[in-house]
Design a protein around this motif. Structure first.
Motif, PDB file in Angstrom:
ATOM      1  N   ALA A 170       0.837  -1.210   0.000  1.00 32.13           N
ATOM      2  CA  ALA A 170       0.000   0.000   0.000  1.00 32.13           C
ATOM      3  C   ALA A 170       0.866   1.253   0.000  1.00 32.13           C
ATOM      4  N   ASN A 174       2.361   1.787  -3.479  1.00 33.78           N
ATOM      5  CA  ASN A 174       1.348   2.391  -4.354  1.00 33.78           C
ATOM      6  C   ASN A 174       1.186   3.878  -4.063  1.00 33.78           C
ATOM      7  N   GLU A 209      -5.002  -3.830  -3.303  1.00 34.64           N
ATOM      8  CA  GLU A 209      -3.757  -3.090  -3.562  1.00 34.64           C
ATOM      9  C   GLU A 209      -2.992  -3.679  -4.732  1.00 34.64           C
TER      10      GLU A 209
END
Length: 407
Positions: free
Chosen positions: A233, A236, A265
């Protein structure tokens, strides 16, 4: 109402202690015993007969001399009362012991440890922490046990940095080194503590510190699915989507039972890398995974993504139908049935659709009662994933419920 069986057990324990004390005095050549002993003992019986258990216990404890032979009886009584939920009585017994001048240092530490456990049971964590730290500093024999209880306190208080310090001390101690399973359990706990700190940092938008904590979490336990999920996460969020794909794909391969937790995710990362080809890649990845490790939750996630794409790519509609049908032929489930009904309703006539909608409402009510996770240690069940079981406080024991009734 007096718990007669419980008080009777206390009376027997005191009597045994009395005999031990008597034998001890005989060995020292004593010719007689203090009259106060007999007076207190029979006074305790009188309190018991008059249904005054608190005074009875106090009198019994007062009647029992404290020496090497009887100390274990006192401690056993305290443990028994704590186990029975009589924490206030356990505290009185242990505090009474500490008031006796006969106790040597080693026995004082033993009583301090038990009193700390009493305070923990009573929710007086600050007082328990103080006693445990004293035992850790002064008793090498009890240090490991005291550190383990102190670790429990820091976890309950969410003092993660302190918990890491104690856990790392335990990992390197003789108390743990000789038991690989306990060492492994502690390193997994340390990884979770770093994950907790990383989540706190992320909530403060301090991604730099969050990444440092996650790096340490993966050093402590390189197979940690939680650390990998948080790292994916974070990758990202920082625009490092290829790295997110790598981290999360590896996490799914290592922990296929938690694929549905990683999938949102992972999907985001694949699409960010390649909006067209990435979708087909993640779809192929999920299909191969659910073929080996069935997960209706993961499959339905991809069915929903196909249906979203069908708005601009009509062929995706049939692809979604086919994907779901193939899965349900071998692995029927309520969640899958609910999705099939949703897909079929637009194709039905108004009269038939009304009946089908009524059927679907029943299915949805069953799904609302479904418990998705269960602790393999204590059996606690819940609808959401807890990294630490709320019931038994164990880490990494919550698993997807795989029973037929759940699906």
């Amino acid at each position: 109402m007096v718990d007669v069986a419980f008080i009777a057990l206390v009376t027997v324990a005191i009597a045994i202690g009395y005999l031990l004390g008597r034998r001890s005095l005989k060995k020292r050549g004593a010719d007689s015993f203090p009259l106060s002993f007999d007076k207190n003992y029979f006074q305790g019986l009188n309190f018991l007969l008059n249904e005054q258990p608190d005074k009875a216990v106090d009198a019994f404890v007062e009647s029992l001399d404290v020496n090497t032979n009887t100390l274990e009886t006192h401690l056993a009584l305290g443990k028994l009362m704590r186990k029975q939920g009589q924490v206030d009585r356990a505290i009185r017994i242990h505090q009474n012991l500490l008031a006796r001048p006969q106790l040597d240092i080693a026995h004082q530490h033993q009583v301090h440890l038990e009193l700390a456990r009493d305070f923990m049971a009573a929710g007086l964590l600050d007082r328990a922490e103080m006693l445990l730290k004293e035992v850790i500093a002064e008793s090498s024999a009890l240090r490991g046990i005291a550190q383990r209880y102190l670790l429990d306190i820091f976890q309950d208080e969410r003092e993660w940095s302190d918990a890491i310090q104690v856990a790392e001390a335990l990992v390197s101690s003789r108390y743990i080194k000789s038991t690989p399973d306990k060492r492994r359990m502690l390193t997994q706990m340390i990884s979770h503590f770093y994950c907790e700190l990383a989540e706190e940092s992320s909530q403060k938008n301090d991604t730099v510190m969050a990444r440092k904590y996650l790096d340490k979490a993966l050093i402590a336990d390189k197979t940690s699915i939680r650390a990998a999920l948080l790292m994916g996460a974070l990758e990202n969020q920082d625009g490092r989507h290829k790295q997110a794909v790598k981290v999360l794909s590896r996490a799914v391969a290592q922990n296929p039972s938690l694929m549905s937790e990683c999938l949102p995710e992972l999907y985001k990362a694949y699409i960010a890398v390649d909006p067209v080809g990435g979708f087909n890649q993640v779809l192929s990845f999920v299909e191969s995974q659910v073929a080996q490790h069935p997960s209706i939750t993961a499959l339905l996630f991809m069915v929903d993504q196909l249906l979203i794409r069908a708005e601009s790519e009509p062929s995706r509609q049939q692809q979604a139908h086919d994907l779901l049908s193939r899965y349900l032929r071998d692995r029927p489930s309520l969640a899958g049935l609910n999705k099939v009904i949703t897909l079929q309703i637009p194709r039905l006539s108004a009269d038939i659709a009304s009946d089908v909608i009524s059927l679907q409402s029943l299915v949805q009510r069953l799904l609302e009662k479904r418990l998705n996770y269960q602790c393999s240690s204590c059996g606690f069940t819940g609808r959401q994933l807890h990294w630490r079981c709320p019931s038994c406080k164990s880490w990494d024991q919550m698993e997807h419920v795989k029973a037929v009734e759940a699906n």
